[in-house]
Scaffold this motif. Sequence first.
Motif, mmCIF file in Angstrom:
data_model
loop_
_atom_site.group_PDB
_atom_site.id
_atom_site.type_symbol
_atom_site.label_atom_id
_atom_site.label_comp_id
_atom_site.label_asym_id
_atom_site.label_seq_id
_atom_site.Cartn_x
_atom_site.Cartn_y
_atom_site.Cartn_z
ATOM 1 N N ALA A 29 -11.580 0.776 6.467
ATOM 2 C CA ALA A 29 -11.835 -0.605 6.489
ATOM 3 C C ALA A 29 -10.377 -1.161 6.470
ATOM 4 O O ALA A 29 -9.579 -0.696 5.487
ATOM 5 C CB ALA A 29 -12.731 -0.999 5.284
ATOM 6 N N VAL A 30 -10.083 -2.192 7.400
ATOM 7 C CA VAL A 30 -8.876 -2.963 7.499
ATOM 8 C C VAL A 30 -8.979 -4.300 7.180
ATOM 9 O O VAL A 30 -9.785 -4.899 7.626
ATOM 10 C CB VAL A 30 -8.273 -2.530 8.703
ATOM 11 C CG1 VAL A 30 -6.693 -3.386 8.908
ATOM 12 C CG2 VAL A 30 -8.027 -1.168 9.320
ATOM 13 N N LEU A 69 -12.129 -1.466 -4.653
ATOM 14 C CA LEU A 69 -13.066 -1.230 -5.991
ATOM 15 C C LEU A 69 -14.396 -0.997 -5.718
ATOM 16 O O LEU A 69 -15.154 -0.519 -6.438
ATOM 17 C CB LEU A 69 -12.841 -2.245 -6.895
ATOM 18 C CG LEU A 69 -11.365 -2.335 -7.536
ATOM 19 C CD1 LEU A 69 -11.120 -3.617 -8.272
ATOM 20 C CD2 LEU A 69 -11.120 -1.113 -8.379
ATOM 21 N N ALA A 70 -15.197 -1.739 -4.744
ATOM 22 C CA ALA A 70 -16.414 -1.947 -4.412
ATOM 23 C C ALA A 70 -17.132 -0.655 -3.406
ATOM 24 O O ALA A 70 -18.078 -0.556 -3.340
ATOM 25 C CB ALA A 70 -16.812 -3.215 -3.766
ATOM 26 N N THR A 71 -16.009 0.239 -2.793
ATOM 27 C CA THR A 71 -16.815 0.821 -1.796
ATOM 28 C C THR A 71 -15.904 2.435 -2.015
ATOM 29 O O THR A 71 -14.740 2.339 -2.494
ATOM 30 C CB THR A 71 -16.597 0.373 -0.610
ATOM 31 O OG1 THR A 71 -16.982 1.432 0.619
ATOM 32 C CG2 THR A 71 -14.935 0.300 -0.020
ATOM 33 N N ASP A 72 -16.423 3.440 -1.315
ATOM 34 C CA ASP A 72 -15.909 4.888 -1.361
ATOM 35 C C ASP A 72 -15.100 4.810 -0.039
ATOM 36 O O ASP A 72 -13.968 5.670 -0.039
ATOM 37 C CB ASP A 72 -16.688 5.718 -1.388
ATOM 38 C CG ASP A 72 -17.466 5.864 -2.791
ATOM 39 O OD1 ASP A 72 -16.752 5.182 -3.880
ATOM 40 O OD2 ASP A 72 -18.398 6.195 -2.922
ATOM 41 N N LYS A 73 -15.147 3.903 0.773
ATOM 42 C CA LYS A 73 -14.392 3.886 2.025
ATOM 43 C C LYS A 73 -12.966 3.638 1.789
ATOM 44 O O LYS A 73 -12.575 2.827 0.892
ATOM 45 C CB LYS A 73 -14.900 2.917 2.949
ATOM 46 C CG LYS A 73 -14.515 3.010 4.493
ATOM 47 C CD LYS A 73 -15.119 2.065 5.241
ATOM 48 C CE LYS A 73 -16.587 2.709 5.468
ATOM 49 N NZ LYS A 73 -16.896 3.732 6.256
ATOM 50 N N ASP A 74 -12.085 4.089 2.639
ATOM 51 C CA ASP A 74 -10.545 4.027 2.507
ATOM 52 C C ASP A 74 -10.581 2.644 3.144
ATOM 53 O O ASP A 74 -11.018 2.067 4.158
ATOM 54 C CB ASP A 74 -9.897 5.017 3.419
ATOM 55 C CG ASP A 74 -9.649 6.357 2.748
ATOM 56 O OD1 ASP A 74 -10.064 6.530 1.494
ATOM 57 O OD2 ASP A 74 -9.654 7.361 3.331
ATOM 58 N N VAL A 75 -9.597 2.004 2.387
ATOM 59 C CA VAL A 75 -9.110 0.552 2.483
ATOM 60 C C VAL A 75 -7.711 0.485 2.864
ATOM 61 O O VAL A 75 -6.817 0.850 2.053
ATOM 62 C CB VAL A 75 -9.615 -0.272 1.441
ATOM 63 C CG1 VAL A 75 -9.235 -1.908 1.845
ATOM 64 C CG2 VAL A 75 -11.212 -0.270 1.271
ATOM 65 N N VAL A 76 -7.487 -0.338 4.122
ATOM 66 C CA VAL A 76 -5.943 -0.524 4.502
ATOM 67 C C VAL A 76 -5.884 -2.050 4.609
ATOM 68 O O VAL A 76 -6.709 -2.808 4.951
ATOM 69 C CB VAL A 76 -5.729 0.113 5.617
ATOM 70 C CG1 VAL A 76 -4.432 -0.242 5.964
ATOM 71 C CG2 VAL A 76 -5.648 1.619 5.799
ATOM 72 N N GLU A 99 -7.904 4.513 -5.705
ATOM 73 C CA GLU A 99 -7.423 5.521 -4.909
ATOM 74 C C GLU A 99 -7.576 5.462 -3.383
ATOM 75 O O GLU A 99 -6.938 6.031 -2.934
ATOM 76 C CB GLU A 99 -7.899 6.829 -5.518
ATOM 77 C CG GLU A 99 -7.539 7.192 -7.019
ATOM 78 C CD GLU A 99 -8.140 8.716 -7.443
ATOM 79 O OE1 GLU A 99 -8.828 9.285 -6.592
ATOM 80 O OE2 GLU A 99 -7.722 9.190 -8.338
ATOM 81 N N ASN A 100 -8.518 4.650 -3.086
ATOM 82 C CA ASN A 100 -8.722 4.208 -1.713
ATOM 83 C C ASN A 100 -8.095 3.359 -1.089
ATOM 84 O O ASN A 100 -8.213 2.965 0.183
ATOM 85 C CB ASN A 100 -10.318 4.338 -1.545
ATOM 86 C CG ASN A 100 -10.701 3.063 -1.983
ATOM 87 O OD1 ASN A 100 -10.310 2.578 -2.978
ATOM 88 N ND2 ASN A 100 -12.055 2.704 -1.679
ATOM 89 N N SER A 154 0.931 11.198 5.965
ATOM 90 C CA SER A 154 1.033 12.098 4.586
ATOM 91 C C SER A 154 0.680 11.226 3.374
ATOM 92 O O SER A 154 0.886 11.812 2.332
ATOM 93 C CB SER A 154 2.742 12.504 4.391
ATOM 94 O OG SER A 154 3.667 11.193 4.427
ATOM 95 N N ARG A 155 0.193 10.209 3.663
ATOM 96 C CA ARG A 155 0.027 9.184 2.434
ATOM 97 C C ARG A 155 -1.212 9.826 1.778
ATOM 98 O O ARG A 155 -2.219 10.560 2.034
ATOM 99 C CB ARG A 155 -0.680 7.829 2.932
ATOM 100 C CG ARG A 155 -1.918 7.677 3.375
ATOM 101 C CD ARG A 155 -2.053 6.233 4.140
ATOM 102 N NE ARG A 155 -3.518 5.723 4.394
ATOM 103 C CZ ARG A 155 -4.002 6.370 5.580
ATOM 104 N NH1 ARG A 155 -3.518 7.197 6.398
ATOM 105 N NH2 ARG A 155 -5.332 6.038 5.793
ATOM 106 N N GLU A 156 -0.905 9.861 0.489
ATOM 107 C CA GLU A 156 -1.988 10.637 -0.667
ATOM 108 C C GLU A 156 -2.930 9.499 -0.995
ATOM 109 O O GLU A 156 -3.049 8.517 -0.527
ATOM 110 C CB GLU A 156 -1.228 10.763 -1.616
ATOM 111 C CG GLU A 156 0.045 11.979 -1.195
ATOM 112 C CD GLU A 156 0.923 11.967 -2.610
ATOM 113 O OE1 GLU A 156 0.720 11.944 -3.532
ATOM 114 O OE2 GLU A 156 1.920 12.613 -2.320
ATOM 115 N N ARG A 157 -3.761 9.777 -2.053
ATOM 116 C CA ARG A 157 -4.742 9.046 -2.536
ATOM 117 C C ARG A 157 -3.810 7.782 -3.369
ATOM 118 O O ARG A 157 -2.738 8.104 -4.130
ATOM 119 C CB ARG A 157 -5.434 9.615 -3.685
ATOM 120 C CG ARG A 157 -6.396 10.957 -2.923
ATOM 121 C CD ARG A 157 -7.438 10.246 -2.029
ATOM 122 N NE ARG A 157 -8.250 9.474 -2.145
ATOM 123 C CZ ARG A 157 -9.133 8.607 -1.435
ATOM 124 N NH1 ARG A 157 -8.886 8.626 -0.241
ATOM 125 N NH2 ARG A 157 -9.971 7.861 -1.913
ATOM 126 N N GLY A 158 -4.349 6.846 -3.403
ATOM 127 C CA GLY A 158 -3.550 5.630 -3.878
ATOM 128 C C GLY A 158 -3.675 5.332 -5.033
ATOM 129 O O GLY A 158 -4.237 5.735 -5.951
#
Length: 193
Positions: A29-30, A69-76, A99-100, A154-158
């Motif tokens: 999600a962006v 904080l509200a979703t498990d989806k990766d957020v950019v 982390e996402n 190479s980005r890791e969990r955030g």
Amino acid sequence: MDYRRTFRDPVMTRNDAIRVIAAALDGEAVVANIGVPSKELYAANDRDLNFYMLGSYTQATPIGLGLGLATDKDVVVLDGDGSLLGTAVLPVVAAQAPENLTIVCLDNGAFGSTGNQPTPASGLVDMELLARAAGIRKTCKVQDERELQEAWESRERGPTFIHVVLAPGNAPVPNIPLAPGEIRERFVRALGR
């Protein structure tokens, strides 16, 4: 990721950086910063999971934090140096530590959507160092397309903060032909998938 205070003359514009990221997007999600950055993302890769800010200066990262904080989806979040300097959200990001969440600071040293006036950071503030001082530990600085692609892959969990050093300038892209309600509705639907 080690901190490096090394600045070279910028070789990319914001549109160049957005095109690199847009080509690499998968299921993230962006949230795109207001004005021209949103239009450049729309032109590069319109998708339902893009939330285009058409107003609300300084709110891209706060909205991205809430989504993270509200979703498990990766957020950019595609945010700007001027917008990030207008809010105190980075310590909140560090404290909440989703982390996402990846924040991409598109640092062109200018308020690009309002006439390219210099930001307070222009030539003075290292946005990566500011993110580190706020408590975000996974940071990097990139200054060309290859470095941006490598940082993205190479980005890791955030939470992760990618500081992209850019030259000012706006791409000649058209306005987004969607009403704010349409942008919100299709984004919310896509998040639920």
